[in-house]
Structures are given as C-alpha cells and as structure tokens.
Design a protein around this motif. Structure first.
Motif, PDB file in Angstrom:
ATOM      1  N   GLU A 106       1.035  -1.327  -0.151  1.00  9.57           N
ATOM      2  CA  GLU A 106      -0.134   0.542  -0.148  1.00  9.57           C
ATOM      3  C   GLU A 106       0.867   1.112  -0.112  1.00  9.57           C
ATOM      4  O   GLU A 106       0.656   2.539  -0.056  1.00  9.57           O
ATOM      5  N   THR A 107       1.828   1.223   0.642  1.00  8.81           N
ATOM      6  CA  THR A 107       3.087   2.090   0.071  1.00  8.81           C
ATOM      7  C   THR A 107       3.399   2.923  -1.142  1.00  8.81           C
ATOM      8  O   THR A 107       4.387   2.214  -1.941  1.00  8.81           O
ATOM      9  N   ALA A 108       3.611   3.999  -1.338  1.00  4.77           N
ATOM     10  CA  ALA A 108       3.400   4.246  -2.935  1.00  4.77           C
ATOM     11  C   ALA A 108       4.722   4.998  -3.198  1.00  4.77           C
ATOM     12  O   ALA A 108       5.732   4.591  -2.155  1.00  4.77           O
ATOM     13  N   SER A 109       5.218   4.520  -4.258  1.00  4.04           N
ATOM     14  CA  SER A 109       6.992   5.053  -4.348  1.00  4.04           C
ATOM     15  C   SER A 109       7.335   6.138  -4.764  1.00  4.04           C
ATOM     16  O   SER A 109       6.378   6.695  -5.279  1.00  4.04           O
ATOM     17  N   GLY A 110       8.069   6.507  -3.866  1.00  6.31           N
ATOM     18  CA  GLY A 110       8.014   7.935  -3.969  1.00  6.31           C
ATOM     19  C   GLY A 110      10.194   7.952  -3.427  1.00  6.31           C
ATOM     20  O   GLY A 110      10.573   7.473  -2.933  1.00  6.31           O
ATOM     21  N   ILE A 111      10.014   9.355  -3.233  1.00  9.70           N
ATOM     22  CA  ILE A 111      11.633   9.381  -2.781  1.00  9.70           C
ATOM     23  C   ILE A 111      11.608  10.961  -2.090  1.00  9.70           C
ATOM     24  O   ILE A 111      10.803  12.222  -2.063  1.00  9.70           O
ATOM     25  N   THR A 112      12.489  10.986  -0.558  1.00 12.03           N
ATOM     26  CA  THR A 112      12.112  11.626   0.569  1.00 12.03           C
ATOM     27  C   THR A 112      13.737  12.191   0.692  1.00 12.03           C
ATOM     28  O   THR A 112      14.313  11.801   0.711  1.00 12.03           O
ATOM     29  N   VAL A 113      14.353  13.082   0.343  1.00 13.01           N
ATOM     30  CA  VAL A 113      15.614  14.022   0.488  1.00 13.01           C
ATOM     31  C   VAL A 113      15.142  14.585   2.041  1.00 13.01           C
ATOM     32  O   VAL A 113      14.488  15.723   1.464  1.00 13.01           O
ATOM     33  N   THR A 114      16.453  14.775   3.011  1.00 11.29           N
ATOM     34  CA  THR A 114      15.645  15.697   4.283  1.00 11.29           C
ATOM     35  C   THR A 114      17.825  15.810   4.019  1.00 11.29           C
ATOM     36  O   THR A 114      18.653  15.095   3.934  1.00 11.29           O
TER      37      THR A 114
ATOM     38  N   GLU B 261      17.946  21.753  -2.889  1.00 12.92           N
ATOM     39  CA  GLU B 261      17.143  21.684  -3.716  1.00 12.92           C
ATOM     40  C   GLU B 261      17.383  22.356  -5.660  1.00 12.92           C
ATOM     41  O   GLU B 261      16.864  22.170  -5.739  1.00 12.92           O
ATOM     42  N   ARG B 262      18.099  24.002  -5.672  1.00 13.12           N
ATOM     43  CA  ARG B 262      18.786  24.015  -6.757  1.00 13.12           C
ATOM     44  C   ARG B 262      19.384  22.585  -7.416  1.00 13.12           C
ATOM     45  O   ARG B 262      18.736  22.549  -8.348  1.00 13.12           O
ATOM     46  N   ILE B 263      20.186  22.089  -6.633  1.00 13.64           N
ATOM     47  CA  ILE B 263      20.790  20.713  -7.226  1.00 13.64           C
ATOM     48  C   ILE B 263      19.714  20.085  -8.400  1.00 13.64           C
ATOM     49  O   ILE B 263      19.494  19.427  -9.416  1.00 13.64           O
ATOM     50  N   ILE B 264      18.680  19.823  -7.141  1.00 10.38           N
ATOM     51  CA  ILE B 264      17.798  18.702  -7.453  1.00 10.38           C
ATOM     52  C   ILE B 264      17.482  19.300  -8.776  1.00 10.38           C
ATOM     53  O   ILE B 264      16.618  18.672  -9.594  1.00 10.38           O
ATOM     54  N   GLU B 265      16.354  20.291  -8.908  1.00  7.54           N
ATOM     55  CA  GLU B 265      15.709  20.727  -8.979  1.00  7.54           C
ATOM     56  C   GLU B 265      16.149  20.941 -10.898  1.00  7.54           C
ATOM     57  O   GLU B 265      15.892  20.609 -12.511  1.00  7.54           O
ATOM     58  N   ARG B 266      18.167  21.415 -10.636  1.00 11.92           N
ATOM     59  CA  ARG B 266      18.906  21.643 -11.968  1.00 11.92           C
ATOM     60  C   ARG B 266      18.751  20.128 -12.794  1.00 11.92           C
ATOM     61  O   ARG B 266      18.516  20.246 -13.527  1.00 11.92           O
ATOM     62  N   TYR B 267      19.043  19.410 -11.797  1.00 13.39           N
ATOM     63  CA  TYR B 267      19.315  17.506 -12.910  1.00 13.39           C
ATOM     64  C   TYR B 267      17.506  16.559 -12.251  1.00 13.39           C
ATOM     65  O   TYR B 267      17.659  16.054 -13.416  1.00 13.39           O
ATOM     66  N   SER B 268      17.307  16.817 -11.296  1.00 15.55           N
ATOM     67  CA  SER B 268      16.040  15.556 -11.024  1.00 15.55           C
ATOM     68  C   SER B 268      14.847  16.383 -11.628  1.00 15.55           C
ATOM     69  O   SER B 268      13.868  15.426 -10.760  1.00 15.55           O
ATOM     70  N   SER B 269      14.216  17.686 -12.120  1.00 15.53           N
ATOM     71  CA  SER B 269      13.232  17.444 -12.114  1.00 15.53           C
ATOM     72  C   SER B 269      12.136  17.181 -12.352  1.00 15.53           C
ATOM     73  O   SER B 269      10.754  16.907 -12.704  1.00 15.53           O
ATOM     74  N   PHE B 270      12.719  16.439 -13.755  1.00 14.71           N
ATOM     75  CA  PHE B 270      12.263  15.320 -14.387  1.00 14.71           C
ATOM     76  C   PHE B 270      11.951  13.754 -14.598  1.00 14.71           C
ATOM     77  O   PHE B 270      11.185  12.653 -14.886  1.00 14.71           O
ATOM     78  N   VAL B 271      12.517  13.429 -12.989  1.00 15.89           N
ATOM     79  CA  VAL B 271      12.070  12.338 -12.743  1.00 15.89           C
ATOM     80  C   VAL B 271      11.425  12.010 -12.504  1.00 15.89           C
ATOM     81  O   VAL B 271      10.340  12.625 -11.544  1.00 15.89           O
ATOM     82  N   PRO B 272      10.449  10.824 -12.964  1.00 17.40           N
ATOM     83  CA  PRO B 272       9.050  10.200 -12.757  1.00 17.40           C
ATOM     84  C   PRO B 272       8.815   9.383 -11.754  1.00 17.40           C
ATOM     85  O   PRO B 272       7.477   9.433 -11.338  1.00 17.40           O
ATOM     86  N   PHE B 273       8.972  10.040 -10.434  1.00 18.75           N
ATOM     87  CA  PHE B 273       8.797   9.550  -9.281  1.00 18.75           C
ATOM     88  C   PHE B 273       8.753  11.091  -8.027  1.00 18.75           C
ATOM     89  O   PHE B 273      10.201  11.986  -8.419  1.00 18.75           O
TER      90      PHE B 273
ATOM     91  N   LEU C  79       9.010  18.705  -5.101  1.00 14.64           N
ATOM     92  CA  LEU C  79      10.480  19.481  -6.023  1.00 14.64           C
ATOM     93  C   LEU C  79       9.672  19.239  -7.066  1.00 14.64           C
ATOM     94  O   LEU C  79       9.081  20.466  -7.993  1.00 14.64           O
ATOM     95  N   ASN C  80       9.112  18.008  -7.254  1.00 12.15           N
ATOM     96  CA  ASN C  80       9.779  18.021  -9.225  1.00 12.15           C
ATOM     97  C   ASN C  80       8.056  17.960  -9.235  1.00 12.15           C
ATOM     98  O   ASN C  80       7.460  16.837  -9.328  1.00 12.15           O
ATOM     99  N   THR C  81       7.945  18.596  -9.860  1.00 13.02           N
ATOM    100  CA  THR C  81       6.029  18.858  -9.902  1.00 13.02           C
ATOM    101  C   THR C  81       5.620  18.904 -11.808  1.00 13.02           C
ATOM    102  O   THR C  81       4.557  18.913 -11.971  1.00 13.02           O
ATOM    103  N   VAL C  82       6.604  19.050 -12.786  1.00 15.47           N
ATOM    104  CA  VAL C  82       6.388  19.351 -13.827  1.00 15.47           C
ATOM    105  C   VAL C  82       6.923  18.017 -14.897  1.00 15.47           C
ATOM    106  O   VAL C  82       8.118  17.344 -14.461  1.00 15.47           O
ATOM    107  N   GLN C  83       5.990  17.676 -15.495  1.00 19.86           N
ATOM    108  CA  GLN C  83       6.637  16.152 -16.198  1.00 19.86           C
ATOM    109  C   GLN C  83       7.700  15.963 -17.329  1.00 19.86           C
ATOM    110  O   GLN C  83       7.780  17.109 -17.847  1.00 19.86           O
TER     111      GLN C  83
END
Ligand code: ADP
Ligand code: MG
Length: 614
Positions: A60-68, A193-205, A214-218
């Motif tokens: 039941e746990t959805a797939s996703g990525i969390t950074v802290t 945040e800047r780094i994730i937006e730069r490289y990983s904005s389109f990661v599909p999870f 963060l990644n809201t654009v497909q």
C-alpha cells in the motif's frame, strides 16, 4: 552487535573508488543526481515487479523519493520506497564497483524478453560518487520481498564496509551521508533544492525535500505526442524556456536509429539577440532517461541554431560522462547531425504548412539561417531552401523561395538573378534592373547587407548558378533603335576613356540599359559595390583598399549620350564636364560615391551654363 559482518573491498576496487572520487565527475554536486537516479530506478524496479504479479511488502506504500537535510549535523539523507535490497544484493551491488545491479537486472530482463523499463543507471559507479562528499555512508534497506528483513550497510569508503541486521525497516532504501567538512554545503536546503531542480526535475517519481514537493513538471518529451495537450506543451515551454510568450514553433519527435532520441524543441516568438540582449546561448538541455546530463549543452546543435530551447533525451548517453569530455565525443557529433537535419526538415515543412508562422519566423531568425550558410558547409543546401526574398514579379512584401523562382524561370534562362539594393524602390530604380524589366525576367531583390556573402557561399541552387544582377552578362531582348550607330558609339567610348582617364577602367557601349544613360560595372569579377562598402567599413582604421576600378558602360540609345557625342565636337570642355557628371551619377546609382559634395561645384557650373542659354 554480534551479527555485524565486516567485508573488504577487492584491491582494485579501492583504486577505482579513488578514480570515482577524484576524477570521474567534475562537479561534486553530481552525487545528488546519482543517488536520486538510483532511488528512481529502485521505484521503477518495484513498479515492474508489482505489475508482473510478485508479492510486495507494504504494497500500500506508494513509490516515491524523500530527501532530508540536517544543516547542524552535516548530513543529507535520501530515502526511497522502491524495491530495496536483500543482504545478498547489498554485498553484490554496493560492494562491487563496476558491477551494476541495474545492468544485471536489465540483462535478466532481456533474457526473459520482458518489456522495457525506464532505468537510468547502467554503469555501476554512481553510488560511489557519495564518497566524494561523505566521510561515512549508511545504507538502510529492506527488500520488497515479504520474507526478507532489513539490513544496515556502512562504509567510510576506505578498505571495506560492514553489514548488520536492522529491525523494523519500511520497504525501500535510506541512504545517509555524513558530509566531509568541505562538503557541508550539501546539508543546506537551498543548495540541495537548486541541485535537485537542475538535474532531477523530470524524474518520474515524486521527490520531496524536507517535506516540500519539488518535481511537479512532467517529462512530456518522453510521452506520446497524441496524448499531450496544447496547454501542457505551453506550460512545459514556460518552465524550461523562462518565457511567458507561447513558442512560435514546436518540434516533438523521437528516433530510434542511428541513435535513440527523444526531442522537444521550441523556437521562441522573438529573437532575443536582436533585442539588444547580446549573443544568446543555446538553451537545449541534454538528458539521459529524464536525468540531466548537461544544461545548455554545447555542441548539441550548431552555433547558428542557438535560438532553440528545449530538451534532447538520449538513452545512448553514458550518465557518468563529465562535462568537458561530452563536447567532443563522436556521439555528440552524431546527435548534432541527426538533430540539425531533422530541425531543418521541420522548418521546410512548416514553410508550406504554416506559411504565416514561417514568415514570422523568417523575419526574426533569417540572420541565423544565413550565418549557417556562411559558416557551416554541411547544411548549406537545406538552408538555401529556407531563404526567402522579395521578387520583381511579386508584390511588395511578398516573399518567395529559390525553389518557386526556379519553377517560374523561362526555359532559356539558365541562372538565378539576384539584385542587391537597400529597398524595393532602390531595386526597381537600379540601372542593373533595366535589362530584366525589359526581358520580363524575374529578379530576386536582396535587401540585407549580408546577402552578398550568403550568395557567395551558396553559389547555386538546384544546380542553377546564383548570379548578381550587376554581374549578369545580358543584353536587351530587342536591340534598341540607337540614337548612335555602332561606330559612333565606339568612337564616343574611346573619347570617354581618353577624357576620364584613370577614373574608369574600360569604357564600352552597353546593350542592357533602357532608361539610364550609363552604368558602372565593377571590373573585379568577384567584388561588387556593396562588398566593397562592407570591406571598407570593416577596414576603417586599416590601410585603404586600392581604389575600385570600374568599367563604364554607356547606353547608345539614350538622348544624353547622343547629345554628348554631338557636344564633344562643339565644346570639348563642356562635354568633358558632362562626361564626369554622368560618371558620378552612375556611381551614385551604384552607391559608390563617397563624398557627393565634391561634385557639387561641377554640377553648379553646369546648371549655370544651362540657365545661361535662355
Ligand atoms: P548503477 O545505478 O549504474 O547500476 P550505481 O553505482 O549507481 O550503479 O548503483 C549500484 C547498484 O546498487 C544499483 O544497480 C542497484 O542495484 C543498487 N542500488 C543503489 N541504490 C539503490 C537503491 N536506492 N535501491 C535499491 N538498489 C539500489
Ligand atoms: Mg546509479
């Protein structure tokens, strides 16, 4: 902890680790991209296993990525709810450099002939980039297999790693990096945040950073064209193009051979370079499976397509390639060739399908196309097709292509004629135009000072030479009833040469003039008047160009020429003045007279004589 096992890295692994840490990646920040890519791969693997019917722990746990991040403790943690790792997988996948678990997984897939999954890692070194910034890495992982249990893997990057059981872990993997002192910036939320937006904005999870999504654009470029709405495209363009206008053109395509490419390219409404913003840089970003390889990728397109914005994604790219080496790989050249060819073909199609938009495009971007012709031999022909000009047979403001011009050519016309002029009025009034007008042959009017260089580089279109009107070797279709006979005209020409001396090259009767008494023709076969102007402008501070030698052609059917012939026998001094004035007038018509003030004294004294007659 009695169950703790200590493993040693193989000897060569320590060496490889050194390479990864010190030279494989040019930017340390890349480690975030790599760990997030691994997390996304793990989610993808889980999705695959789930969809093939395997039982999944905590399904039941959805797939996703969390950074802290923890600025005080100097740590960054990346957690995913993906497939996780068993004890054996940890040993095999994290204990061995250049053994890529992903690769093994893909190989297995290939053997089972299962459908493709969008996996990023293929090289088995990404994980180790963590050691560029971390003094200690802790991996907590619990495989998706219901019967498995959790494990803790720790390493300081030197010598080896420890593995111990870990109780009560949720499904997936949690990687914590204790950052080295000089890398504590990576524990700061803003940076991450800047780094994730730069490289990983389109990661599909979904990726969350300290609770913020963060990644809201497909990555819509990877989707099927038919499923994408116009607004989605525009939204995407706003996001990557930082431009609130709608794009002028959009090209979305994919190719399998010779390279796997998915591309989504945009032409902005306006040419930012012409708006006084200086030279623009290409804003096409290069991705591999939705993960950024290089922003504003140099070399992906030729310089003259630097107005493009968008995304190119190729799974044939190695993720771990460093920026400097990327530019000159042959892979990049191959990509460049395919992409450029495809884009030019697209423009050609648009010019038919979307004539109005193409016209707008041409107004904004013609200089780029021309730059391409002059600087880039490879695409000359395709670019030639895209040029548009006004024409003597079409209304003002209407543009035509070489191809259409050729279709209209009469069968006895062998060359494509182009007339360089400042504007339509000047073109139509040009003495060089007279012969074409009389013959009813079409001439293209070229108003851009660059056009002459462009024609020189293009040389021909569709096998037909491009010829400047002033260089055309043409006579009127009907010989004009001359005011002077052939012999008289020849004699007058001889006298003119004697009178004008060094100011002109050859003097000869011409059969191409109707309304003008005379015309100057550059004696230099390769240098035209406008070219000379450009050269002069460029050489402003340098030594002077040798003075232009112009041949002088006279129109034996023109009343002024006939009167001049008469006058030279009666009043040689007056005839001499008139001859010089006719020459200057012809130079004015050709745009060659540098200081018209010099002729004013003469002109005034001629006027005086004219008025004295009455
Ligand atoms: P690559 O991603 O190219 O395979 P990496 O060095 O990045 O190589 O990772 C090595 C392997 O470790 C992966 O192939 C995968 O099997 C395993 N791995 C790494 N991170 C995770 C994770 N978050 N979840 C599950 N497995 C992982
Ligand atoms: Mg990886």
């Amino acid at each position: 902890m009695s169950q703790k096992e200590t493993h040693h890295f193989q000897a060569e692994i320590q060496q490889l680790l050194d390479i990864v840490i010190h030279s494989l990646y040019t930017d340390k920040e890349i480690f975030i991209r790599e760990l997030i890519s691994n997390a996304a791969d793990a989610c993808e693997k889980l999705r695959f296993n789930q969809s093939s019917g395997q039982p999944v722990y905590q399904s039941e746990t959805a797939s996703g990525i969390t950074v802290t991040t923890d600025d005080k403790a100097g740590t960054i943690t990346i957690t995913d709810t993906g497939c996780g790792m068993t004890h054996g997988e940890m040993v095999e996948n994290l204990g061995t450099i250049a053994h890529s678990g992903t690769k093994a997984f893909l190989k297995q897939l290939a053997e089972d002939k299962k459908p493709d999954v969008g996996l990023i890692g293929q090289f088995g070194v990404g994980f180790y980039s963590a050691f560029m910034v971390a003094k200690k890495v802790t991996v907590l992982s619990r495989s998706f297999g219901p019967e498995e249990q959790g494990w803790e893997w720790t390493s300081e990057g030197m010598g080896g790693y420890d593995i111990a059981p870990a109780a009560d872990l949720p499904r997936g993997t949690k990687i914590t990096l204790e950052l080295k002192d000089d890398a504590r910036d990576f524990a700061k939320e803003n940076n991450v945040e800047r780094i994730i937006e730069r490289y990983s904005s389109f990661v599909p999870f979904p990726i969350e950073l300290n609770g913020k999504r963060l990644n809201t654009v497909q990555a819509i470029w990877a989707r099927n064209k038919n499923d994408i709405k116009e607004e989605e495209y525009n939204e995407f363009y706003t996001f990557i193009g930082h431009d609130h206008d709608k794009p002028l053109f959009r090209l979305h395509f994919s190719a399998d051979a010779p390279l796997a490419i998915q591309a989504l390219l945009f032409v902005p409404q306006r040419n930012f370079e012409s708006m006084g913003m200086g030279r623009i840089d290409s804003e096409v970003n290069l991705y591999c499976r939705k993960v950024l390889i290089q922003a504003k990728a140099k070399g992906l397109f030729p310089e003259w397509l630097r107005f493009l914005k968008g995304v190119v994604d190729s799974e044939d790219l190695p993720l771990n390639i460093s920026r400097e080496t990327m530019q000159d790989t042959s892979l990049m050249q191959k990509l460049n060739k395919v992409l450029t060819g495809r884009f030019l073909k697209f423009l050609d199609e648009q010019s038919e399908k979307e004539a109005e938009a193409y016209e707008k495009f041409y107004q904004e971007y013609q200089r780029f196309l021309k730059e391409g012709i002059v600087t880039d031999f490879t695409h000359k022909e395709a670019l030639g097709k895209l040029l548009r000009f006004e024409s003597s047979t079409l209304d003002k403001g209407k543009m035509t292509s070489f191809a259409d011009y050729v279709k209209r050519m009469p069968s006895d016309q062998k060359e494509i004629y182009c007339l360089l002029a400042a504007n339509r009025e000047a073109a139509e009034a040009s003495p060089y135009f007279e012969v074409f007008k009389e013959r009813k042959w079409e001439v293209l009017f070229l108003y851009d000072p660059w056009d002459e260089f462009v024609m020189e580089h293009l040389r021909e279109f569709d096998g037909k030479p491009l010829k400047l009107a002033e260089k055309a070797d043409l006579n009127l279709s009907e010989k004009k009833a001359g005011a002077l006979s052939d012999d008289e005209a020849k004699d007058l020409a001889k006298w003119l040469k004697e009178t004008l001396g060094d100011k002109v090259g050859e003097v000869r009767p011409s059969q191409r003039l109707v309304e003008s008494p005379a015309v100057v023709v550059d004696a230099d076969k390769f240098m035209t008047a406008s070219m000379r102007r450009i050269m002069k402008a460029m050489k402003q501070d340098g030594p002077d160009l040798p003075a232009a030698k112009h041949d002088f052609e006279i129109n034996p059917a023109h009343p002024i020429i006939a009167r001049l012939n008469f006058m030279r026998q009666k009043d040689a001094a007056l005839a001499g003045s008139v001859a010089e004035q006719i020459l200057d007038n012809a130079r004015v018509a050709a745009g060659l007279l540098e200081d018209p003030r010099a002729m004013l004294t003469r002109l005034n004294s001629l006027l005086e004589k004219v008025l004295a007659k009455e």
